[in-house]
Design a protein around this motif. Structure first.
Motif, PDB file in Angstrom:
ATOM      1  N   VAL A   5      38.382  51.817  43.133  1.00 50.05           N
ATOM      2  CA  VAL A   5      38.824  52.654  41.904  1.00 50.05           C
ATOM      3  C   VAL A   5      38.742  54.083  42.282  1.00 50.05           C
ATOM      4  CG1 VAL A   5      37.741  53.345  39.335  1.00 50.05           C
ATOM      5  CG2 VAL A   5      37.521  50.869  40.334  1.00 50.05           C
ATOM      6  N   VAL A   6      40.004  54.696  41.912  1.00 47.26           N
ATOM      7  CA  VAL A   6      40.232  56.117  42.324  1.00 47.26           C
ATOM      8  C   VAL A   6      40.684  56.861  40.869  1.00 47.26           C
ATOM      9  CG1 VAL A   6      41.280  57.537  44.053  1.00 47.26           C
ATOM     10  CG2 VAL A   6      40.843  55.194  44.510  1.00 47.26           C
ATOM     11  N   ALA A  32      46.632  44.286  48.390  1.00 47.16           N
ATOM     12  CA  ALA A  32      45.831  44.182  47.227  1.00 47.16           C
ATOM     13  C   ALA A  32      46.109  42.759  46.474  1.00 47.16           C
ATOM     14  CB  ALA A  32      46.207  45.302  46.371  1.00 47.16           C
ATOM     15  N   THR A  33      44.908  42.142  46.141  1.00 48.33           N
ATOM     16  CA  THR A  33      45.153  40.936  45.289  1.00 48.33           C
ATOM     17  C   THR A  33      45.463  41.143  43.576  1.00 48.33           C
ATOM     18  OG1 THR A  33      43.276  40.056  46.295  1.00 48.33           O
ATOM     19  CG2 THR A  33      43.760  39.080  44.295  1.00 48.33           C
ATOM     20  N   ARG A  34      44.973  42.561  43.565  1.00 47.31           N
ATOM     21  CA  ARG A  34      45.652  43.222  42.226  1.00 47.31           C
ATOM     22  C   ARG A  34      45.642  44.703  42.242  1.00 47.31           C
ATOM     23  NH1 ARG A  34      41.899  42.662  36.544  1.00 47.31           N
ATOM     24  NH2 ARG A  34      43.460  44.131  35.107  1.00 47.31           N
ATOM     25  N   LEU A  35      46.455  45.534  41.503  1.00 42.22           N
ATOM     26  CA  LEU A  35      46.517  46.729  41.805  1.00 42.22           C
ATOM     27  C   LEU A  35      47.082  47.295  40.405  1.00 42.22           C
ATOM     28  CD1 LEU A  35      45.671  49.130  44.088  1.00 42.22           C
ATOM     29  CD2 LEU A  35      48.274  49.325  43.828  1.00 42.22           C
ATOM     30  N   GLU A  36      46.280  48.210  39.707  1.00 41.92           N
ATOM     31  CA  GLU A  36      46.571  48.885  38.477  1.00 41.92           C
ATOM     32  C   GLU A  36      47.029  50.422  38.711  1.00 41.92           C
ATOM     33  OE1 GLU A  36      47.620  46.930  36.003  1.00 41.92           O
ATOM     34  OE2 GLU A  36      46.865  45.212  36.755  1.00 41.92           O
ATOM     35  N   VAL A  37      47.915  51.061  38.193  1.00 41.66           N
ATOM     36  CA  VAL A  37      48.121  52.450  38.265  1.00 41.66           C
ATOM     37  C   VAL A  37      48.498  52.902  37.036  1.00 41.66           C
ATOM     38  CG1 VAL A  37      49.256  54.612  39.345  1.00 41.66           C
ATOM     39  CG2 VAL A  37      48.772  52.541  40.663  1.00 41.66           C
ATOM     40  N   VAL A  38      47.418  53.508  36.170  1.00 39.03           N
ATOM     41  CA  VAL A  38      47.744  53.834  34.721  1.00 39.03           C
ATOM     42  C   VAL A  38      47.208  55.182  34.402  1.00 39.03           C
ATOM     43  CG1 VAL A  38      47.597  51.417  33.978  1.00 39.03           C
ATOM     44  CG2 VAL A  38      45.529  52.875  34.120  1.00 39.03           C
ATOM     45  N   VAL A  52      44.844  59.816  36.035  1.00 36.04           N
ATOM     46  CA  VAL A  52      45.266  58.889  36.415  1.00 36.04           C
ATOM     47  C   VAL A  52      44.518  58.009  37.069  1.00 36.04           C
ATOM     48  CG1 VAL A  52      47.123  57.537  38.011  1.00 36.04           C
ATOM     49  CG2 VAL A  52      47.722  59.793  36.919  1.00 36.04           C
ATOM     50  N   VAL A  53      44.407  56.860  36.744  1.00 33.36           N
ATOM     51  CA  VAL A  53      43.202  55.874  37.456  1.00 33.36           C
ATOM     52  C   VAL A  53      44.112  54.616  38.253  1.00 33.36           C
ATOM     53  CG1 VAL A  53      41.428  54.196  36.932  1.00 33.36           C
ATOM     54  CG2 VAL A  53      41.782  56.150  35.692  1.00 33.36           C
ATOM     55  N   VAL A  54      43.617  54.568  39.315  1.00 24.97           N
ATOM     56  CA  VAL A  54      43.911  53.582  40.477  1.00 24.97           C
ATOM     57  C   VAL A  54      43.060  52.507  40.437  1.00 24.97           C
ATOM     58  CG1 VAL A  54      44.790  52.799  42.642  1.00 24.97           C
ATOM     59  CG2 VAL A  54      45.739  55.070  41.716  1.00 24.97           C
ATOM     60  N   TYR A  55      43.350  51.180  40.086  1.00 31.49           N
ATOM     61  CA  TYR A  55      42.337  50.178  40.386  1.00 31.49           C
ATOM     62  C   TYR A  55      42.990  48.893  41.133  1.00 31.49           C
ATOM     63  CZ  TYR A  55      39.430  46.194  39.152  1.00 31.49           C
ATOM     64  OH  TYR A  55      38.479  45.021  39.395  1.00 31.49           O
ATOM     65  N   GLY A  56      42.048  48.610  42.049  1.00 34.46           N
ATOM     66  CA  GLY A  56      42.489  47.582  43.111  1.00 34.46           C
ATOM     67  C   GLY A  56      41.587  46.680  43.275  1.00 34.46           C
ATOM     68  N   GLU A  57      41.962  45.465  43.523  1.00 37.22           N
ATOM     69  CA  GLU A  57      40.950  44.240  44.282  1.00 37.22           C
ATOM     70  C   GLU A  57      41.134  43.614  45.519  1.00 37.22           C
ATOM     71  OE1 GLU A  57      40.740  41.623  40.865  1.00 37.22           O
ATOM     72  OE2 GLU A  57      39.620  42.981  39.658  1.00 37.22           O
ATOM     73  N   PHE A  58      40.440  43.650  46.339  1.00 38.76           N
ATOM     74  CA  PHE A  58      40.792  43.069  47.724  1.00 38.76           C
ATOM     75  C   PHE A  58      39.735  42.031  48.041  1.00 38.76           C
ATOM     76  CE2 PHE A  58      42.062  47.357  46.912  1.00 38.76           C
ATOM     77  CZ  PHE A  58      43.256  47.648  47.676  1.00 38.76           C
ATOM     78  N   ALA A  89      36.930  58.437  44.526  1.00 40.60           N
ATOM     79  CA  ALA A  89      36.925  57.172  44.909  1.00 40.60           C
ATOM     80  C   ALA A  89      35.728  56.310  44.924  1.00 40.60           C
ATOM     81  CB  ALA A  89      37.794  56.913  46.167  1.00 40.60           C
ATOM     82  N   ALA A  90      35.777  55.083  44.590  1.00 36.27           N
ATOM     83  CA  ALA A  90      34.510  54.320  44.847  1.00 36.27           C
ATOM     84  C   ALA A  90      35.105  52.763  45.197  1.00 36.27           C
ATOM     85  CB  ALA A  90      33.712  54.254  43.495  1.00 36.27           C
TER      86      ALA A  90
END
Length: 97
Positions: A5-6, A32-38, A52-58, A89-90
């Motif tokens: 999460v960034v 990335a398995t999943r990536l959202e940018v919103v 802006v938030v970036v959320y990814g799953e790996f 980022a986390a």
């Protein structure tokens, strides 16, 4: 699974759309398995700390490292870094996963 999460804040409000566009390049990164940018949907009445938030799953650390080593990631950084004044980022895994 690793969640990445960034949070970003544009240095100037008029750059918000360009920050989102630059970060949206990351959606084409295949690692990335999943990536959202919103845009941040929560507008705080006191302060607007995050635009802006970036959320990814790996699936694992190797996939996250490959994501960060990919040329698309580098291009996104090149475009966004001059426009932002905050990046937090986390990365985390949930217990039991």
């Amino acid at each position: 699974m690793i969640r990445h999460v960034v949070f970003f804040r544009a240095a100037r409000p008029e750059d918000r759309d360009e920050v989102l566009a630059g970060l949206s390049l990351l959606k084409a990164n295949p690692h990335a398995t999943r990536l959202e940018v919103v845009f941040n949907g929560k507008r705080d009445q006191i302060a607007n700390e995050v635009d802006v938030v970036v959320y990814g799953e790996f699936p694992d650390e190797a996939a996250l490292a490959a994501y960060k080593a990919h040329p698309i990631y580098e291009e996104s950084i090149r475009r966004v870094r001059p426009l932002r004044d905050l990046r937090i980022a986390a990365d985390f895994e949930l217990p039991g996963e």
